[in-house]
Write a protein that holds these residues in place. Structure first.
Motif: not given
Length: 423
Positions: A60, A64, A68, A113
């Motif tokens: 992840t 990302v 992001i 995240l």
């Protein structure tokens, strides 16, 4: 004078909060390794399913990190860090209080995240607090904090979980995250992210940026092709007992902390050398394990070399990203973090394939060859013309030095940048 002194302590407090946050994020990422059996028994899932909590987390972050960081590039850093640390605190509590494996996986994805963006913005924020000529040392202390997660955070969390329940360490980590959150929310000014000397590369260079990115991907893939299976190697090839293997892993972690501690102060004076040396050391350590791993003394020496090089490689590539970023530094750091985590996933996958096809020694041969390739790519930088420092235009309304001889008024800058207590 009092205001300047107060501002100095504010900067140090924010730096300490960022160090604590780095330690907490890294411990949270790797803690399931130590609590594998406890989580497996509690949720009645396989050990491999618990292992996926670490694998999916890393993937992840790899996927990302860049998008992001790009999406949040205009948001004030205090706001970004406050939200990220709030996500860390809440997801840790949800992980501890959750009643299912699925909820635990979702909570860890939220943490992943947050960590993906944290690594992108942490460096520029910390470096921007201090003079440009000490940026390497600032990156160094942040790296020490991150490295301590494996040497101190995971072992202590594992010990605590085994003597209580596996949820207790997560609650403690939530508390540490809360301390960082409050400190940053109160003391970090809400400046625009494009302000300050750390917002852009000090010597922007697309070619060198690409070289460093390739070095990160190759060296990390090489490292984890072998290091993922180090326990099996030390047991089956070197002939160490299970107890000895645990002690050797601690030695490897301590070597990593020593490595970043020694390399950090040298980053500002020898930015290229502090990357070349650990990459070369990693290659020697991996190939040495392949060639001399059957001799226990040789295995210990090569393991120390390998462990002592992993942290400095990442630290030095982060420092180079702050130098050569062709645009905003947080985008460059996000790309480097993505390359690092992609390398972790690719390395463990490649090592597994080699393990099945050949043997565990072969994983270190392949990893050493890949690390050697990273070193070769890195040395091509010498073929490029010298990197030239460039000055980026300052935001409207800000003062810009006209030359390196420009005299600044530190006290006035502190008054303009840092809020007084209670503001």
């Amino acid at each position: 004078m009092a205001t300047a002194q107060s501002a100095r302590w504010h900067r140090l407090a924010v730096l300490a909060a960022l160090m604590l946050a780095a330690f907490t994020f890294n411990t949270t990422e790797n803690l399931p390794i130590g609590l594998l059996k406890l989580i497996s028994a509690d949720f009645q899932v396989s050990l491999s399913a618990v292992g996926y909590l670490v694998t999916v987390y890393g993937l992840t972050v790899a996927v990302v990190s860049l998008p992001i960081a790009h999406a949040t590039r205009s948001v004030p850093r205090r706001h970004v860090l406050t939200v990220l640390l709030a996500a860390l605190v809440l997801s840790s509590l949800v992980s501890a209080l959750g009643s299912s494996y699925g909820l635990l996986m979702v909570a860890r994805l939220v943490t992943a995240l947050a960590q993906a963006l944290f690594w992108a913005v942490m460096g520029p924020v910390a470096v921007g607090l201090f003079s440009p000529d000490v940026r390497g040392r600032v990156i160094g202390v942040l790296s020490v904090a991150g490295s301590l997660a494996l040497v101190l955070g995971v072992p202590v969390g594992t010990w605590l979980g085994r003597r209580s329940t596996w949820e207790v360490p997560l609650v403690v980590l939530a508390g540490l995250g809360l301390v960082s959150l409050v400190t940053i929310a109160v003391l970090l000014p809400p400046s625009r992210p494009e302000e300050g000397h750390a917002a852009y590369g000090s010597a922007p260079d697309k070619a060198r940026f690409g070289i460093v990115l390739a070095v990160t991907a190759l060296s990390v893939t090489g490292a984890f092709a072998g290091y993922t299976y180090i326990v099996e190697f030390l047991g089956n090839v070197s002939g160490f007992s299970d107890t000895s293997v645990s002690a050797l892993l601690m030695v490897s972690g301590i070597a990593g902390v020593v490595g970043v501690t020694l390399a950090g102060p040298l980053l500002d004076r020898y930015p290229l050398g502090t990357l070349v040396v650990p990459v070369a050391t990693q290659a020697i350590g991996m190939l040495g394990l392949y060639a001399a791993g059957t001799v226990q003394a040789g295995a210990v020496a090569c393991l120390a070399l390998l462990g002592g090089s992993l942290g400095p490689v990442f630290m030095a590539t982060q420092n180079q990203m702050l130098r050569f970023a062709p645009g905003r530094t947080e985008i460059a750091l996000a790309a480097n973090s993505g390359a690092f985590n992609a390398g972790v996933a690719a390395g463990s996958l490649l090592g597994g394939m080699v393990l099945s096809a050949v043997d565990v020694r072969g994983t270190f041969l392949v990893g050493g060859v890949l690390t050697g390739a990273a070193l070769a790519v890195l040395l091509t930088e010498r073929l490029l013309p010298p990197a030239a420092a460039r000055c980026h235009p300052a935001p409207p309304g800000s003062a810009t030095p006209t030359s390196r001889r420009h005299h600044r008024n530190p006290a006035a800058e502190e008054r303009g940048k840092w809020p007084r207590t209670g503001e």
